[in-house]
Design a protein around this motif. Structure first.
Motif, PDB file in Angstrom:
ATOM      1  N   LEU A 228       0.814  -1.211   0.000  1.00  0.00           N
ATOM      2  CA  LEU A 228       0.000   0.000   0.000  1.00  0.00           C
ATOM      3  C   LEU A 228       0.857   1.274   0.000  1.00  0.00           C
ATOM      4  O   LEU A 228       0.647   2.146  -0.853  1.00  0.00           O
ATOM      5  CB  LEU A 228      -0.962  -0.009   1.190  1.00  0.00           C
ATOM      6  CG  LEU A 228      -2.181  -0.932   1.031  1.00  0.00           C
ATOM      7  CD1 LEU A 228      -2.945  -1.051   2.346  1.00  0.00           C
ATOM      8  CD2 LEU A 228      -3.112  -0.419  -0.068  1.00  0.00           C
ATOM      9  N   PRO A 229       1.829   1.419   0.910  1.00  0.00           N
ATOM     10  CA  PRO A 229       2.679   2.624   0.833  1.00  0.00           C
ATOM     11  C   PRO A 229       3.593   2.638  -0.384  1.00  0.00           C
ATOM     12  O   PRO A 229       3.833   3.693  -0.972  1.00  0.00           O
ATOM     13  CB  PRO A 229       3.487   2.579   2.135  1.00  0.00           C
ATOM     14  CG  PRO A 229       3.435   1.157   2.587  1.00  0.00           C
ATOM     15  CD  PRO A 229       2.122   0.625   2.109  1.00  0.00           C
ATOM     16  N   LEU A 230       4.110   1.458  -0.785  1.00  0.00           N
ATOM     17  CA  LEU A 230       4.970   1.411  -1.961  1.00  0.00           C
ATOM     18  C   LEU A 230       4.197   1.819  -3.209  1.00  0.00           C
ATOM     19  O   LEU A 230       4.732   2.499  -4.094  1.00  0.00           O
ATOM     20  CB  LEU A 230       5.553   0.007  -2.129  1.00  0.00           C
ATOM     21  CG  LEU A 230       6.470  -0.213  -3.340  1.00  0.00           C
ATOM     22  CD1 LEU A 230       7.671   0.731  -3.291  1.00  0.00           C
ATOM     23  CD2 LEU A 230       6.937  -1.673  -3.407  1.00  0.00           C
ATOM     24  N   GLY A 231       2.932   1.420  -3.288  1.00  0.00           N
ATOM     25  CA  GLY A 231       2.109   1.805  -4.424  1.00  0.00           C
ATOM     26  C   GLY A 231       1.941   3.304  -4.534  1.00  0.00           C
ATOM     27  O   GLY A 231       1.939   3.862  -5.638  1.00  0.00           O
ATOM     28  N   LEU A 232       1.824   3.986  -3.384  1.00  0.00           N
ATOM     29  CA  LEU A 232       1.709   5.444  -3.396  1.00  0.00           C
ATOM     30  C   LEU A 232       2.992   6.083  -3.920  1.00  0.00           C
ATOM     31  O   LEU A 232       2.949   7.022  -4.720  1.00  0.00           O
ATOM     32  CB  LEU A 232       1.404   5.952  -1.981  1.00  0.00           C
ATOM     33  CG  LEU A 232       1.153   7.459  -1.838  1.00  0.00           C
ATOM     34  CD1 LEU A 232      -0.026   7.901  -2.697  1.00  0.00           C
ATOM     35  CD2 LEU A 232       0.923   7.826  -0.372  1.00  0.00           C
ATOM     36  N   ILE A 233       4.133   5.538  -3.498  1.00  0.00           N
ATOM     37  CA  ILE A 233       5.425   6.048  -3.979  1.00  0.00           C
ATOM     38  C   ILE A 233       5.554   5.843  -5.487  1.00  0.00           C
ATOM     39  O   ILE A 233       5.996   6.738  -6.216  1.00  0.00           O
ATOM     40  CB  ILE A 233       6.582   5.346  -3.228  1.00  0.00           C
ATOM     41  CG1 ILE A 233       6.558   5.725  -1.753  1.00  0.00           C
ATOM     42  CG2 ILE A 233       7.932   5.720  -3.853  1.00  0.00           C
ATOM     43  CD1 ILE A 233       7.521   4.922  -0.895  1.00  0.00           C
ATOM     44  N   ILE A 234       5.163   4.655  -5.959  1.00  0.00           N
ATOM     45  CA  ILE A 234       5.239   4.365  -7.391  1.00  0.00           C
ATOM     46  C   ILE A 234       4.320   5.307  -8.175  1.00  0.00           C
ATOM     47  O   ILE A 234       4.663   5.763  -9.269  1.00  0.00           O
ATOM     48  CB  ILE A 234       4.882   2.898  -7.663  1.00  0.00           C
ATOM     49  CG1 ILE A 234       5.944   1.978  -7.055  1.00  0.00           C
ATOM     50  CG2 ILE A 234       4.767   2.633  -9.167  1.00  0.00           C
ATOM     51  CD1 ILE A 234       5.593   0.503  -7.131  1.00  0.00           C
ATOM     52  N   SER A 235       3.162   5.606  -7.615  1.00  0.00           N
ATOM     53  CA  SER A 235       2.230   6.514  -8.311  1.00  0.00           C
ATOM     54  C   SER A 235       2.832   7.903  -8.468  1.00  0.00           C
ATOM     55  O   SER A 235       2.633   8.560  -9.495  1.00  0.00           O
ATOM     56  CB  SER A 235       0.894   6.596  -7.556  1.00  0.00           C
ATOM     57  OG  SER A 235       1.028   7.314  -6.335  1.00  0.00           O
ATOM     58  N   PHE A 236       3.591   8.347  -7.457  1.00  0.00           N
ATOM     59  CA  PHE A 236       4.277   9.635  -7.583  1.00  0.00           C
ATOM     60  C   PHE A 236       5.290   9.585  -8.729  1.00  0.00           C
ATOM     61  O   PHE A 236       5.454  10.547  -9.474  1.00  0.00           O
ATOM     62  CB  PHE A 236       4.995   9.998  -6.285  1.00  0.00           C
ATOM     63  CG  PHE A 236       4.065  10.325  -5.146  1.00  0.00           C
ATOM     64  CD1 PHE A 236       2.833  10.898  -5.376  1.00  0.00           C
ATOM     65  CD2 PHE A 236       4.443  10.065  -3.836  1.00  0.00           C
ATOM     66  CE1 PHE A 236       1.962  11.207  -4.330  1.00  0.00           C
ATOM     67  CE2 PHE A 236       3.594  10.369  -2.770  1.00  0.00           C
ATOM     68  CZ  PHE A 236       2.351  10.935  -3.026  1.00  0.00           C
ATOM     69  N   GLY A 237       5.968   8.435  -8.859  1.00  0.00           N
ATOM     70  CA  GLY A 237       6.925   8.274  -9.952  1.00  0.00           C
ATOM     71  C   GLY A 237       6.260   8.313 -11.304  1.00  0.00           C
ATOM     72  O   GLY A 237       6.780   8.920 -12.246  1.00  0.00           O
ATOM     73  N   SER A 238       5.093   7.681 -11.415  1.00  0.00           N
ATOM     74  CA  SER A 238       4.391   7.656 -12.707  1.00  0.00           C
ATOM     75  C   SER A 238       3.802   9.015 -13.079  1.00  0.00           C
ATOM     76  O   SER A 238       3.460   9.248 -14.238  1.00  0.00           O
ATOM     77  CB  SER A 238       3.278   6.606 -12.677  1.00  0.00           C
ATOM     78  OG  SER A 238       2.271   6.965 -11.749  1.00  0.00           O
ATOM     79  N   MET A 239       3.680   9.909 -12.086  1.00  0.00           N
ATOM     80  CA  MET A 239       3.177  11.259 -12.354  1.00  0.00           C
ATOM     81  C   MET A 239       4.285  12.304 -12.298  1.00  0.00           C
ATOM     82  O   MET A 239       4.016  13.508 -12.373  1.00  0.00           O
ATOM     83  CB  MET A 239       2.090  11.624 -11.321  1.00  0.00           C
ATOM     84  CG  MET A 239       0.841  10.771 -11.414  1.00  0.00           C
ATOM     85  SD  MET A 239      -0.451  11.299 -10.243  1.00  0.00           S
ATOM     86  CE  MET A 239       0.310  10.866  -8.668  1.00  0.00           C
ATOM     87  N   SER A 240       5.515  11.843 -12.170  1.00  0.00           N
ATOM     88  CA  SER A 240       6.647  12.755 -12.031  1.00  0.00           C
ATOM     89  C   SER A 240       6.823  13.630 -13.272  1.00  0.00           C
ATOM     90  O   SER A 240       6.522  13.226 -14.399  1.00  0.00           O
ATOM     91  CB  SER A 240       7.932  11.951 -11.785  1.00  0.00           C
ATOM     92  OG  SER A 240       9.065  12.775 -11.793  1.00  0.00           O
ATOM     93  N   LYS A 241       7.325  14.836 -13.048  1.00  0.00           N
ATOM     94  CA  LYS A 241       7.636  15.738 -14.162  1.00  0.00           C
ATOM     95  C   LYS A 241       9.000  15.411 -14.775  1.00  0.00           C
ATOM     96  O   LYS A 241       9.367  15.962 -15.811  1.00  0.00           O
ATOM     97  CB  LYS A 241       7.603  17.186 -13.676  1.00  0.00           C
ATOM     98  CG  LYS A 241       6.211  17.646 -13.264  1.00  0.00           C
ATOM     99  CD  LYS A 241       6.219  19.101 -12.802  1.00  0.00           C
ATOM    100  CE  LYS A 241       4.813  19.551 -12.399  1.00  0.00           C
ATOM    101  NZ  LYS A 241       4.789  20.964 -11.936  1.00  0.00           N
ATOM    102  N   ILE A 242       9.749  14.529 -14.112  1.00  0.00           N
ATOM    103  CA  ILE A 242      11.029  14.063 -14.651  1.00  0.00           C
ATOM    104  C   ILE A 242      10.722  12.932 -15.629  1.00  0.00           C
ATOM    105  O   ILE A 242      10.413  11.808 -15.219  1.00  0.00           O
ATOM    106  CB  ILE A 242      11.958  13.570 -13.522  1.00  0.00           C
ATOM    107  CG1 ILE A 242      12.158  14.668 -12.472  1.00  0.00           C
ATOM    108  CG2 ILE A 242      13.301  13.124 -14.097  1.00  0.00           C
ATOM    109  CD1 ILE A 242      12.918  14.201 -11.243  1.00  0.00           C
TER     110      ILE A 242
END
Length: 218
Positions: free
Chosen positions: A30-44
């Motif tokens: 659950l927390p790892l999924g939130l981190i991954i979602s930030f990566g998939s929405m990253s501006k980088i």
């Protein structure tokens, strides 16, 4: 011949392994999924595309194949079995990665569904982006993602049976051992275990949805 109590005890022990895998998967995924979602929405963009490719591969391949890969490939790379003495760990790593990727897409959809005005309102109040997300946006996201998260969690209950392919002694594998010796009823009992557990989870998520009903107009 096995006694009813001995078989029941063995099934409960197998169900304990199932519960352990289920609970630990949720704890980490659950927390790892939130981190991954930030990566998939990253501006980088390189990070964004890398994360999206990883999520695509994980979601696009069978979980059973992923279990085999995590269990066998490290042994081929290092020249000796890595998980031979800890098959449960191999199963847990696979489940955490798999479900984190699924959860990340649910998180991403929930976050992107929140109107931009919510972020702007936080800025007007003098809140940082992090404060706006965690104090304003996140609770609204939780309300939106409860139904799809509940579906994935119930699917996880049933997917735990796949770890028997690497000889993890979860409840289905225990029941299979008895069925191979002519004892069929333990297999039917496993269905009862899964039905009751899934039913309790359904009630729990229904309760959570009601508690989050104050966001129904968001």
């Amino acid at each position: 011949m096995y006694s009813f109590s001995a078989v029941t005890l063995a099934l409960w022990q197998g169900f304990g392994v199932t519960l352990k895998l289920f609970a630990l998967t949720l704890l980490f995924a659950l927390p790892l999924g939130l981190i991954i979602s930030f990566g998939s929405m990253s501006k980088i963009k390189p990070l964004k595309y890398l994360v999206k490719v990883i999520v695509w591969v994980v979601r696009g391949t069978p979980l059973m194949l992923q279990i085999f890969i995590v269990f066998f490939v490290p042994g081929l790379v290092f020249g000796k079995p890595v998980f031979a003495n800890n098959r449960f760990l191999a199963a847990l790593i696979t489940f955490v990665i798999n479900y984190a990727c699924y959860f990340s897409e649910i998180y991403r959809g929930g976050i992107e569904s929140i109107p931009r005005g919510q972020y702007e309102a936080g800025q007007v109040l003098g809140m940082s982006k992090a404060q706006t997300f965690f104090h304003v946006v996140l609770l609204q996201v939780v309300k939106h993602i409860i139904p799809p998260i509940s579906n994935e969690v119930i699917t996880l209950v049933k997917d735990t049976s796949l770890v028997r392919v690497i000889s993890v002694a979860e409840i289905i594998r225990v029941a299979e051992k008895f069925s191979n010796k002519g004892l069929i009823w333990p297999l039917f009992f496993t269905g009862v275990y899964y039905l009751v557990f899934s039913g309790l989870l359904t009630l729990l998520f229904g309760y959570i949805e009601k508690k989050m009903s104050y966001f129904k107009n968001v």
